[in-house]
Write an enzyme that holds these catalytic residues in place. Structure first.
Site, mmCIF file in Angstrom:
data_model
loop_
_atom_site.group_PDB
_atom_site.id
_atom_site.type_symbol
_atom_site.label_atom_id
_atom_site.label_comp_id
_atom_site.label_asym_id
_atom_site.label_seq_id
_atom_site.Cartn_x
_atom_site.Cartn_y
_atom_site.Cartn_z
ATOM 1 N N LYS A 181 0.842 -1.197 0.000
ATOM 2 C CA LYS A 181 0.000 0.000 0.000
ATOM 3 C C LYS A 181 0.878 1.248 0.000
ATOM 4 C CE LYS A 181 -3.912 -2.298 2.237
ATOM 5 N NZ LYS A 181 -4.903 -2.402 1.157
ATOM 6 N N GLU A 215 -13.060 -2.647 8.735
ATOM 7 C CA GLU A 215 -13.758 -3.063 7.520
ATOM 8 C C GLU A 215 -15.253 -3.093 7.787
ATOM 9 O OE1 GLU A 215 -11.635 -6.238 5.139
ATOM 10 O OE2 GLU A 215 -11.227 -6.869 7.189
ATOM 11 N N HIS A 239 -0.623 -7.906 8.872
ATOM 12 C CA HIS A 239 -0.756 -6.544 8.346
ATOM 13 C C HIS A 239 -0.468 -5.458 9.388
ATOM 14 C CE1 HIS A 239 -2.361 -8.766 5.091
ATOM 15 N NE2 HIS A 239 -3.621 -8.831 5.474
ATOM 16 N N LYS A 339 -14.129 -6.532 11.713
ATOM 17 C CA LYS A 339 -15.136 -6.648 10.660
ATOM 18 C C LYS A 339 -16.398 -5.943 11.142
ATOM 19 C CE LYS A 339 -12.849 -9.865 8.127
ATOM 20 N NZ LYS A 339 -12.209 -9.499 6.850
#
Ligand code: BG6
Length: 485
Positions: A181, A215, A239, A339
């Site tokens: 990224k 997310e 990550h 999530k």
């Protein structure tokens, strides 16, 4: 500029990742002219397909995952011309290795070969062995390993050893797409190309750091994988710890792959251990129940599971990490990922310390430098300025730097750059063996602590920022998550 011609072999070629990320990434690089017209992309999986049937699937995926304004029929068609399929179970020595070998040999053994493993990780060792023993590994071969590398320290070591018996470490590329990224790479530039920031980057000036990867999606039909994994293994071990290493590492002696990775490993091995004795104070875990995301009523995690089985898998984690070195002693690094959060947002917040009461009255709260990873890659630094028209009133303004002009620069998907780095042989943005293992060594005692705990994850309503315990984690130190401040 184009890379020299290559053969890219994907194991797990009918899977979700290949369809969503790998083929679209290669297609975009092809459209940008970076992939030569005689390169081969060879998908392998167990399904009995021929080239035509596989290209058909590929086309469907590209229609879905390449942005409409970037989808040019003629280009996609030429790209699919490079795509082939060999029906092969990579873990099976009796499989159709002759078929794959014939395809590769036709192109010659001088070209770069990339073997991309996007299957279940417990097959990596067997696949590596077969590639090697069937004589497919050449001088110019590299093997890319998708996450997860194992499910804890012991299994990660098994995967690394299994592959390491057949490929030298410098040809093993462990991919973490967060390192692909743009804004994550930019942390290195921001820190070490701006002496002003470099000087402020320590415990003297920084009170705490927050790294969030939120997310809105839930299980996305990946229940089989996710329920055995959970947010700690799925997002934090790889990550978020990778992002933490670039935020916290010491200045590397150069930008060489190993110089960079040496510094990243040092951060990981300096993390203070979290285990059964201090979990309660430092880690919050949650699982979503029914709620509303983006105006839509959504089911609970358990209801999304195939058999609605009871499950203690965490869909949210927030934790306080501390780095035991002179630069960061006492500075909390709050990491969280979940999530079904209110928005899709990945960002790094650097909270600077508050000032003393002074000329302008009460003490000023410390500034927050925000590095927004997605969406809208940008760096935001709030500054106090004099309020226009007043004598000495203050206004807060944002010095905002977009990491590119929208419309002028297209941000590459994180896989695009990394997939071609593997072709070019540049491993700087891949994870070294000792790095993965250091990350697992830190994460595994948390998993163990949880497995012994009396309570499972705390409930949070879908569409919220996680359970109260996540807020309390910061409140104990007088801190706040960015959305509460
Ligand atoms: C993957 C995880 O590695 O990263 C997924 O397995 C997650 O669960 C994804 O959705 C997030 O990636 P990104 O690039 O959308 O932030």
């Amino acid at each position: 500029e184009p890379v020299p011609s290559f053969d890219y072999v994907i194991f797990g070629a009918t899977g979700d990742l290949t369809m969503r990320k790998l083929l679209p990434a290669l297609c975009r690089r092809f459209a940008e002219g970076q992939i030569p017209a005689d390169a081969q992309i060879i998908g392998t999986a167990r399904s009995p397909l021929d080239d035509a049937a596989y290209r058909e699937r590929g086309l469907k995926a590209l229609r879905e995952y390449v942005r409409e304004d970037e989808f040019v029929d003629a280009t996609v068609e030429r790209f699919l011309g490079l795509v082939h399929y060999v029906s092969l179970n990579g873990a099976d020595a009796e499989g159709n290795w002759a078929g794959l070998s014939a395809r590769l040999d036709a192109a010659g053994s001088e070209r770069v070969r990339v073997f991309y493993l996007a299957t279940a990780p417990d097959l990596y060792g067997a696949i590596a062995q077969n590639i090697n023993e069937k004589g497919l590994r050449t001088e110019q071969s590299r093997i890319v390993l998708e996450k997860p590398i194992g499910t804890d320290l012991a299994t990660a070591r098994m995967v690394n050893e299994g592959v390491g018996r057949h490929f030298p470490e410098n040809s093993i590329y462990r991919i973490d797409h967060y390192l692909g990224k743009e804004a994550v790479q930019n942390v290195i530039a921001l820190r070490f190309a701006n002496p002003m920031l470099e000087r402020l980057w320590d415990r003297e000036s920084i009170e705490y750091v927050q790294i969030t990867a939120a997310e809105t999606v839930g299980l996305e039909g990946r229940g089989g994988y996710y329920d055995g994994s959970g947010a700690l293994r799925d997002m934090i071990q790889n990550h978020l710890l990778q992002v933490l290493t670039v935020v916290a590492m010491e200045r590397p002696s150069s930008l060489d792959a190993d110089a960079l990775r040496d510094e990243k490993v040092r951060v990981l091995t300096s993390l203070k251990p979290l285990d059964r004795n201090n979990l309660a104070a430092n880690v919050a875990r949650g699982q979503y129940v029914r709620g509303t995301t983006r105006g839509q009523a959504v089911p609970a995690y358990r209801e999304e599971l195939p058999d609605e089985a009871p499950s203690n898998t965490e869909t949210f984690v927030a934790l306080k990490a501390e780095i035991d070195n002179p630069r960061w002693q006492g500075v909390p690094f709050y990491l969280r990922s979940g999530k079904r959060m209110p928005e899709k947002l990945t960002e790094i917040v650097i909270q600077f310390r508050a000032g003393e009461p002074g000329l302008f009255g009460a003490a000023r709260p410390g500034s927050r430098l925000v590095i927004r990873v997605q969406p809208n890659e940008s760096v935001i630094l709030p500054l106090f300025v004099k309020q226009p028209g007043s004598t000495f009133g203050l206004d807060e303004v944002d010095a905002l730097s977009k990491l590119g002009e929208p419309g002028r620069i297209r941000f590459r998907d994180s896989y695009e750059g990394l997939m071609l780095d593997a072709v070019k042989g540049s491993p700087a943005l891949f994870v070294r063996k000792d790095e993965t293992e250091a990350a697992w060594a830190w994460v595994t005692p948390i998993l163990q602590g949880w497995s012994e705990a009396a309570n499972g994850p705390d409930a949070y309503a879908a569409g919220t920022w996680g359970p109260d315990s996540a807020r309390e984690l910061l409140a104990r130190a007088g801190h706040q998550w960015v959305e509460d401040a």
